[in-house]
Write an enzyme that holds these catalytic residues in place. Structure first.
Site, PDB file in Angstrom:
ATOM      1  CG  HIS A  90     -24.051   9.466 -16.548  1.00 57.12           C
ATOM      2  ND1 HIS A  90     -24.408   8.424 -15.721  1.00 57.12           N
ATOM      3  CD2 HIS A  90     -22.710   9.631 -16.384  1.00 57.12           C
ATOM      4  CE1 HIS A  90     -23.329   7.983 -15.074  1.00 57.12           C
ATOM      5  NE2 HIS A  90     -22.290   8.701 -15.466  1.00 57.12           N
TER       6      HIS A  90
ATOM      7  CB  CYS B  56     -21.306   7.087 -12.276  1.00 56.70           C
ATOM      8  SG  CYS B  56     -21.841   8.724 -11.740  1.00 56.70           S
TER       9      CYS B  56
ATOM     10  CG  HIS C 262     -19.047   4.645 -17.747  1.00 51.99           C
ATOM     11  ND1 HIS C 262     -20.040   4.393 -16.836  1.00 51.99           N
ATOM     12  CD2 HIS C 262     -18.576   5.885 -17.457  1.00 51.99           C
ATOM     13  CE1 HIS C 262     -20.172   5.436 -16.033  1.00 51.99           C
ATOM     14  NE2 HIS C 262     -19.299   6.350 -16.386  1.00 51.99           N
TER      15      HIS C 262
END
Lengths: 430, 364
Positions: free
Chosen positions: A343, A177, A308
Site C-alpha cells: 500500500h 490514500c 483499492h
C-alpha cells in the site's frame, strides 16, 4: 452532444479529450516503466523486512520498501537534502514521465501545465526524524535542513523547480490514500476544460514509522505478505514510491505523433461522511456510479477493475460489496496490485492508474499475487498469481481513503487504427 | 472593456462566507477588527506555548469541547476543530436547503494537516512501553485530510471532499480546484477555503523556514471558508451573490527575482480573460509575505492604484489559510462599503516554494 453529462450540473463549455502519453514510476518491483511493466506481468513481490526505521519491538515488520533509489540520479537543480524522500520520488517520476512521453523538458516548459501530486503522509518520514531528535536529545533540538523540507507543498513544487516550469499551476493534494486519483482527476478536468495543455499528475509517499505504527496498532498489518480477496488475508503491507502520469489533450498527442497509453474517460468522487477509517459500501457504490456517468459508460463496459484492494478484512468485503451493488452478479475481473507493491498510500491509486494504462496499451491484466483461496465473502476473479492476456477497452481504478474519501478513475483503450475507440460516445457526451 | 455586471447562470459565485480568526469566531469581529486596523496578534503564554516566538495570532480562548461539544471531540486536534467549527458557521448561516442534497455538496479545504498531531503520534511510539502502544483513535489525525473528512462527517457533506496544499497560495489553489469541480459537474455547491492551526511543532518548524531574508514573523491561525456555486444555483436557493469568481491564475519562479514578473503575468492574464483592465480594480488584498517575497509582490502590484488590504500584519502568518483570509478580507470590506458593488478585487499570493497566484473577483 448526448444527454449524459455526468454529475449533477451541466457542463457549459466544449471539452477536450484527455490522454495519457507518459508514465513515470518508482516502485519496490521496479523503477521506470519497463521494469514496472515486467514486474506486473511477472507478478513480482516487493515485500521485504523494513530497513527504513528500527523495528525492534514489533512482532513482524515487512513492507514493500524501495532499496535501490538514488536521488542524485534524478535531481539537477536542487541538492538531495533540500527534498524529502517522497518529493525525491515525485521528481524522479516526473522526469521519467516526460522522457517516456517522448518530450524534452523544454517542450513541457513551453506549455501551460498543471503539476498535481497526491500524498497521504507528505514528508512524515522527516517529521519522524525530527521528533526522534527531540526525544533523544532534547526539546530544543532541531535539524533545520530537514525542517525546511517537511511541508507537503514541496512534493509538487520540487517537480516544478527541477523541471524549471514557469507557466504552471502547482498543487499538492493530500487527500490520503485515494490522493493519486484525485490528482489525476483534477488533471483531467484542467485539460478537458482547456485551462492547461499538459499535466503531470500522480502521487508519492515514503515509508515511515508513523504510518506503519498506526496500521500495526489497528491490527491491519499483514505478518508476511498482502493477500487481497484471500480467505486468509491478514492486512496490508505498507509501501512507498511514486506514480506520475503525463497527460495532454488528444489533439496535442496526435499532433506530435505521441504514443498513447490510454484515454482518461472521466472520474467520480464521493465522501462517506460517516466514519473516519471504516469504509462505507453505499458511498463507494455511489462513487463508482458517478465515475461511470462522468465517463459516459455503463457498468457492463468495464473489462477489469483495479481495486483499492488493501487486503484487510474490512476493505475487501466492503469494496467488493460496493462493486456488486453497481455491477450485479456479473463482476468484471477485480485485481489488486497492492499484493505486489504494497500500500503505497498517496501513490497507490496513481501507480494503479499507471498499471491500468500499461494494461490497456499492452493487452494484459496484472495478477493478484500471494493468492491461495478466494474468500466467498468477497468472491471475485482476482486473476490469481498469474497475469492474463486480454483485449481491454475500459478499465476502472478504485481509490478509497481515510476520511471516507473515495475517488474512482475510468480509463479507456486508444487505438489509432480503429474507428471504434470507446469513448467516442463518452466524448460526445462530454 | 465591457462592464457586464449581470451574473450569468454559468458564473461561479461566492454566496456565503465564514471565518474563525484571531479576532474570534465569526465575521463581525473579523470585519470590525480589520476595518479598525486593530492588530490581533498578542503576547503568548510561554508556559502553555514553549515556542521560539513571543507573539501569535491565536483564536481567542478557542476550546474544542466548548465550541463543538463533547461528542466526537475526545481525540480531535486543533486544526480539525477549527475547520469543523468554521464549516458549521458557514452552513448555519448560508446553508439553507443544502442538507436536502448532501451528495451534491462537498468541501475543498486547503490545509497541510497538523504537524503537531503527526509528531505527537510518533513521540508516543518512541516513548511508550512498546513501539506500537499508541492511541489508535489519534491515528486519523496524522493524515492531512483529517480536517476535511471530519468536517464532512460532522456536517454530512457527501459530495467531493478534497484536501489541497500549496503554502501561501493554498487558499487560491483550493478556490481553483473547487471551481474546476463545479465546472466539471462533480458537485452543485462546494464549501471552499483553508484552515491552519497554531502549534508548538509548527512554530518550531516555521521559525527556521525561508522568510525571504527576514526574521520569522508572528504566526496566526484560523480558517476562512466560502460557499461556491453557480449563479443559477445561488438564485434558485435564494442566496445573495456576494462576489463572482472571474478567474485564478498561477505561475512559478525558480529564482526569487522572477517572482514579480510572473505574478504580474498572472494578474495581466486574469484581467485579460475577464476583459477588464487595471483601472477596474478597486481593491487589492496582497499576501504581504516577508523579505524579498514581499518586495517582489509589491513590485508586481506597482502599477495598480487600488487601495491595499493588508491582513497578515494584523492577524499573523496563517500560512495555509493566508490567501483564504485575504479573500475573506475583500468580502468584509465589500460588505461594509456597498459602493464597491460591481467593482473588481484582486487577491495575490507569493509562496516561498515558488508558486505565485492571482484571483480576480467581481464584488456584489
Amino acid at each position: 452532444m448526448s444527454g449524459a453529462t455526468g454529475g449533477t450540473a451541466p457542463r457549459t463549455t466544449p471539452r477536450h479529450r484527455v490522454v495519457i502519453t507518459g508514465l513515470g514510476v518508482v516502485t519496490s518491483i521496479g523503477t521506470g516503466v519497463d521494469a514496472f511493466a515486467d514486474g506486473l506481468r511477472a507478478g513480482r513481490s516487493g515485500a521485504k523486512p523494513i530497513g527504513a526505521f528500527d523495528t525492534t519491538g514489533f512482532a513482524y515488520s515487512n513492507a514493500c520498501e524501495i532499496t535501490d533509489f538514488d536521488p542524485g540520479a534524478w535531481l539537477r537543480d536542487m541538492a538531495a537534502e533540500e527534498l524529502g524522500r517522497a518529493a525525491q520520488f515525485a521528481v524522479a517520476g516526473s522526469r521519467m514521465a516526460v522522457a517516456d512521453a517522448g518530450l524534452t523538458e523544454d517542450d513541457v516548459r513551453a506549455r501551460r501545465t498543471l503539476v498535481s501530486v497526491g500524498t497521504t503522509d507528505g514528508e512524515s518520514r522527516d517529521l519522524d526524524h525530527l521528533i526522534g531528535l527531540q526525544v533523544a536529545e532534547g526539546e530544543d533540538r532541531l535539524d533545520a535542513t530537514v525542517a525546511r523540507r517537511v511541508w507537503p507543498g514541496r512534493l509538487s513544487a520540487g517537480i516544478v523547480r527541477e523541471l524549471g516550469l514557469e507557466d504552471v499551476e502547482t498543487v499538492t493534494v493530500p487527500t490520503a490514500c485515494a490522493a493519486g486519483n484525485y490528482a489525476v482527476g483534477s488533471g483531467y478536468d484542467a485539460i478537458s476544460s482547456g485551462d492547461v495543455e499538459m499535466a503531470l499528475c500522480g502521487g508519492a509517499d515514503a515509508l515511515c514509522r508513523k504510518t506503519f505504527t498506526g496500521f500495526y496498532r489497528l491490527g491491519t498489518i499483514a505478518p508476511d505478505v498482502c493477500r487481497p480477496f484471500d480467505a486468509d488475508r491478514q492486512g496490508i503491507l505498507t509501501g512507498e514510491g511514486a506514480g506520475i502520469l503525463l497527460m495532454e489533450s488528444l489533439e496535442s498527442a496526435l499532433d506530435r505523433g505521441a504514443r498513447i497509453y490510454a484515454e482518461v474517460l472521466g472520474y467520480g468522487l464521493s465522501c462517506d461522511a460517516s466514519h473516519p477509517v471504516a469504509p462505507d459500501r453505499d458511498s463507494i457504490a455511489r462513487c463508482i456510479t458517478a465515475a461511470h456517468r462522468n465517463a459516459g459508460i455503463e457498468a457492463r463496459d468495464v473489462d477489469f477493475i483495479s481495486a483499492h484492494g488493501t487486503g484487510t478484512k474490512a476493505n475487501d468485503v466492503t469494496e467488493v460489496g460496493a462493486i456488486r451493488q453497481v455491477f450485479g452478479d456479473e463482476l468484471p475481473r477485480t485485481v489488486s496490485i497492492k499484493s505486489m507493491i504494497g500500500h503505497t498510500m498517496g501513490a497507490a491509486s496513481a501507480l494503479a492508474a499507471a498499471a491500468c494504462s500499461l494494461a490497456l496499451r499492452e493487452g494484459f491484466i496484472p495478477p493478484t499475487i500471494n493468492h491461495r483461496t478466494t474468500d466467498p465473502e468477497c468472491a471475485v476473479d482476482c486473476v490469481p498469481n498469474k497475469a492474463v492476456e486480454a483485449r481491454l477497452r475500459v478499465v476502472q481504478n478504485n481509490g478509497l481513503a481515510f476520511g471516507g474519501n473515495n475517488a474512482v478513475l475510468m480509463l479507456g483503450h486508444w487505438d489509432a487504427n480503429t474507428a471504434d475507440n470507446l469513448p467516442a460516445d463518452a466524448a460526445a457526451a462530454a | 472593456m465591457s462592464a457586464d455586471a449581470v451574473t450569468t447562470a454559468q458564473d461561479l459565485v461566492v454566496s456565503g462566507w465564514a471565518v474563525s480568526s484571531p479576532y474570534g469566531l465569526g465575521r463581525d469581529g473579523f470585519t470590525t477588527g480589520l476595518r479598525e486596523g486593530r492588530r490581533a496578534v498578542a503576547t503568548l503564554d510561554s508556559e502553555q506555548w514553549p515556542v521560539p516566538y513571543d507573539e501569535a495570532g491565536l483564536i481567542p480562548g478557542f476550546d474544542i469541547k466548548a465550541v463543538l461539544g463533547r461528542k466526537g471531540t475526545r481525540s480531535m486536534d486543533r486544526v480539525t476543530a477549527i475547520a469543523a467549527t468554521t464549516v458549521g458557521m458557514l452552513l448555519e448561516e448560508y446553508g439553507t436547503g443544502l442538507a436536502a442534497d448532501p451528495e451534491s455538496t462537498g468541501l475543498v479545504l486547503g490545509t497541510s494537516g497538523s504537524v503537531q498531531s503527526i509528531m505527537d503520534f510518533t513521540r508516543d511510539a518512541l516513548t511508550g512501553k512498546a513501539p506500537y502502544l499508541v492511541d489508535p483513535a489519534r491515528f486519523p489525525n496524522t493524515v492531512m485530510n483529517c480536517p476535511t473528512g471530519q468536517s464532512a462527517i460532522r456536517h454530512t457533506l457527501k459530495g467531493p471532499n478534497v484536501t489541497v496544499s500549496g503554502g501561501a497560495a493554498t487558499g487560491l489553489l483550493a478556490l481553483n480546484y473547487a471551481s474546476r469541480l463545479l465546472r466539471g459537474g462533480h458537485a452543485t455547491t462546494l464549501l471552499a477555503g483553508a484552515a491552519e492551526e497554531f502549534s508548538v511543532q509548527r512554530a518550531r518548524l516555521e521559525q527556521v523556514a525561508d522568510h525571504g531574508g527576514s526574521a520569522a514573523e508572528p504566526l496566526g491561525e484560523g480558517a476562512a471558508l466560502f460557499l461556491l456555486e453557480s449563479g443559477a444555483a445561488a438564485r434558485d436557493s435564494g442566496r445573495t451573490v456576494l462576489a463572482t469568481v472571474l478567474g485564478c491564475r498561477f505561475r512559478a519562479f525558480r529564482s526569487t527575482g522572477r517572482a514579480s514578473a510572473v505574478l504580474k503575468s498572472c494578474i495581466d492574464d486574469v484581467l485579460a480573460a475577464a476583459g477588464r483592465g487595471p483601472d477596474d480594480i478597486a481593491l487589492i488584498a496582497p499576501g504581504t509575505p516577508p523579505g524579498v517575497f514581499g518586495k517582489e509582490e509589491k513590485v508586481a502590484l506597482d502599477g495598480f492604484a487600488a487601495p491595499r488590504l493588508a491582513v497578515r500584519p494584523l492577524i499573523g502568518d496563517t500560512t495555509a489559510a493566508g490567501a483564504a483570509f485575504q479573500l475573506a478580507a475583500v468580502l468584509a470590506e465589500s460588505a461594509a462599503r456597498p459602493e464597491l458593488a460591481d467593482r473588481l478585487a484582486l487577491v495575490t499570493a507569493v509562496d516561498r516554494d515558488g508558486t505565485v497566484g492571482a484571483a480576480l473577483i467581481r464584488l456584489g
